[in-house]
Scaffold this motif. Structure first.
Motif, short mmCIF file in Angstrom:
data_model
loop_
_atom_site.label_atom_id
_atom_site.label_comp_id
_atom_site.label_asym_id
_atom_site.label_seq_id
_atom_site.Cartn_x
_atom_site.Cartn_y
_atom_site.Cartn_z
N SER A 163 2.46 2.60 2.32
CA SER A 163 2.22 3.51 3.44
C SER A 163 3.46 3.70 4.28
N THR A 164 4.40 2.75 4.24
CA THR A 164 5.62 2.87 5.04
C THR A 164 6.81 2.91 4.11
N GLU A 204 0.82 -1.21 0.00
CA GLU A 204 0.00 0.00 0.00
C GLU A 204 0.85 1.27 0.00
#
Lengths: 126, 541
Positions: free
Chosen positions: A83-84, A81
């Motif tokens: 996200s990190t 995703e």
């Protein structure tokens, strides 16, 4: 090998990396103090150096690093995703990415330099 | 002056033996007696440095602007634009490079008296700095330059393409964190609070635990402080002073050590960077307790301030382990010292460069020969070096050799398959009687426990242990922790000792028994769902 002299001769005849030759440049420093003859005091210093571009050429072309060399910036993520974000090598950092994008067209491959200094060499006795 | 490229991975760059960092020049040092003492001489030395650096790096101006075609390690030809990205140095040299007085921050414009604050360090800008220097040179501005600048008007980086010298200043955790913030500051503040005898007493009183260094004579007697000693101290420091200081001081210590641990991670994520910044915030929020206790009245310390720039630097240029100031010290031993000693000490730079050229020629030849005929003996190029041993004072982690074969992107590689535990190949005490186990090992419940274990694990076995059964006992068990790429290439091993006492025999002295406590997580779910520090779900409990 008959003698140390012959040994060193043999070594000196080995092929070397042309670009990494040392050169000595004279640096003249003119002070604000005046000498006995009324002229400013001058000190002559030696600057020994090599061509950094040729040194880079040797480093980036060294086949020992073939499987580990990075050539282009990356944005690395720890998950699908995105996200990190992950940071480790210099090519995963923002600076390289932003610079490449700013100057970009697809053909660019930046390499980046870093310099280490050992300034206090002459102060400590080797 | 040494040079390397960011294209080579940092784990390779920092190994002296990989030859990924090369010597490109020697900056001449002079007493500059042709200048009057004081400011003129000082400024002259700064200008001399910048002049020499300009000369050394001159070829980069053209190359960085128009590019140079180079054959790369993979055989491909690429258009290469070398850009200065990092300058690895300690604080005084960082200030020399950025033209800033040493009581200022080389990366930003914060005032010296505000360096104890968490916020407020506005990054310096190359354009603005060059303009300020220019107007000062032309006499258009006041006597003193603002922002702590020094009047050096032609810094070497002014013509380097795309060079933001201020962002090239990278974290130096050995000097700034280990030696600076931790040892020179935090430890000395705590010593002021607790007293050096009490602190030494606590170090001496530590239990002997494998993996933790026991400072036998306390810390005041340690002669040489290297990265290893600092790290060993950090492992125990917090728990060691618990009870001797106010609990708010413990918060400060914990925050500093948390910051130091995070700063050294070899892989960072946005999560770990937040944790890094959080540790710094906690430190700044609670440091006031040291003022209340009378230990400090300000925190305007360069190295303390340097922590505020770590997170941004890591995001921009990668992890801090890529910028190791220790490396120059190790390279110095190889290049400079050995080269110097190989000559007759006169005209030594000329000799050193000749020595270096010969070393490189031989290494090149060796590399060529091993490429041309791989079966020929691969003498390690290190043999060519002269007798002077290398006194490497580098930190404890040894890096494994350069990865050969397929490109190893360790971030995504599965953990290397390793056995979870290991014991000695040859049993030191085979066929031990039950009586020994009960008496010397103190395991009075051993037989019933072992019988229960056998019945449970091997229910169909006909053999039940009795009081006559003998056992192969071992003195040590090594348990490997699962590999964590964030910590680098090492695997962490836990050593569990169980060696019984032995009485004096002949010349051998009596040896006390060593038994390490072990806590086993029996119920993983229960343990994980409990608050940290709780022992629920473990044995013994």
């Amino acid at each position: 090998m008959q003698s140390k002299y012959k040994f060193l001769q043999k070594i000196d005849s080995l092929p070397v990396m042309e670009g990494m030759k040392w050169e000595c440049e004279e640096v003249k420093v003119q002070g604000d103090m005046v000498g006995e003859n009324g002229e400013a005091l001058v000190e002559k210093l030696e600057l020994w150096k090599r061509d950094p571009v040729e040194c880079i050429r040797e480093l980036i072309g060294n086949p020992a690093f073939r499987d580990v060399m990075g050539y282009a910036p990356e944005r690395v993520y720890a998950d699908k995703e995105t996200s990190t974000r992950v940071y480790d090598e210099m090519w995963t950092g923002d600076w390289w990415w932003n610079l490449q994008v700013r100057l970009s067209s697809a053909q660019f491959h930046h390499i980046t330099l870093q310099i280490n200094d050992r300034k206090s060499f002459h102060k400590a006795q080797p | 002056m040494y040079l390397s490229i960011g294209n080579i991975p940092k784990s390779v760059r920092r190994q002296v033996s990989s030859h990924a960092t090369v010597l490109i020049g020697y900056i001449p040092v002079s007493k500059l007696e042709c200048f009057s003492a004081g400011e003129p001489r000082r400024y002259a030395s700064y200008r001399l440095y910048h002049h020499c650096m300009t000369q050394i790096l001159k070829p980069l101006v053209e190359a960085g602007t128009s590019g140079v075609s180079m054959v790369c390690a993979d055989g491909g030809v690429r258009m290469v634009f070398p850009i200065l990205a990092a300058y690895v140095a300690d604080h005084p040299e960082q200030c020399l490079v950025t033209n800033v007085q040493e009581n200022h921050c080389p990366k930003g414009k914060i005032r010296p008296e505000n360096r104890g604050d968490l916020q407020g360090c506005v990054p310096r800008s190359v354009n603005e700095t060059l303009e300020l220097l220019d107007s000062h040179r032309r006499g258009e501005t006041e006597e003193e330059l603002p922002d702590g600048l020094r009047p050096v008007y032609s810094p070497f980086w002014q013509r380097l393409p795309h060079c933001d010298i201020f962002s090239c200043i990278t974290p130096d955790f050995l000097h700034q964190l280990h030696k600076g913030v931790f040892k020179d500051h935090l430890v000395s503040w705590i010593t002021d609070l607790v007293g050096s005898e009490e602190l030494d007493r606590r170090f001496k009183a530590m239990a002997h635990i494998p993996g933790l260094r026991h400072f036998k004579k306390g810390i005041s007697s340690v002669q040489q402080w290297t990265g290893t000693e600092y790290k060993q101290m950090q492992k125990v420091f917090l728990t060691l002073v618990a009870g001797a200081v106010d609990v708010r001081v413990l918060t400060v210590i914990q925050a500093v050590i948390d910051f130091i641990y995070h700063a050294q991670l070899q892989v960072h994520t946005s999560v770990t960077l937040e944790a890094l910044q959080h540790a710094l915030t906690i430190f700044h929020r609670h440091k006031v307790v040291l003022v209340e206790l009378g230990v400090r009245n300000h925190f305007n310390i360069a190295k303390v301030h340097s922590m505020t720039h770590y997170a941004d630097s890591i995001r921009e240029k990668g992890c801090a382990d890529g910028f190791n100031t220790e490396l120059s010290e190790r390279l110095h031993i190889d290049f400079a010292k050995q080269g110097y000693r190989a000559g007759n000490r006169r005209d030594y730079i000329a000799h050193m460069t000749k020595w270096l050229v010969r070393q490189e020629a031989v290494k090149l030849r060796i590399a060529y020969l091993s490429w041309a005929s791989p079966s020929a003996s691969d003498t390690e190029a290190d043999d060519v070096r002269s007798e002077s041993g290398s006194e490497s004072q580098h930190s404890a982690t040894e890096d494994p050799p350069v990865a050969q074969g397929k490109k190893e992107d360790l971030r995504f590689a599965p953990a290397p398959s390793i056995h979870l535990y290991s014991i000695a190949k040859k049993c030191p005490t085979p066929r031990t009687k039950l009586d020994s186990i009960e008496r010397l090992h103190g395991a009075l419940q051993f037989l019933p426990a072992f019988i229960a274990f056998t019945k449970e694990t091997f229910p169909r076995s006909a053999q039940i242990p009795t009081h006559l059964t003998r056992y192969n006992t071992y003195k040590k068990l090594n348990i490997r922790q699962p590999w964590n790429p964030v910590l680098g290439k090492d695997t962490v091993v836990h050593r569990v000792r169980a060696s019984p006492p032995s009485s004096a025999r002949g010349r051998l002295q009596e040896v006390a028994g060593r038994f390490d406590p072990v806590i086993v997580i029996e119920d993983v779910k229960q343990y994980r769902s409990s608050p940290p520090g709780s022992l629920r779900g473990t044995y013994p409990h």
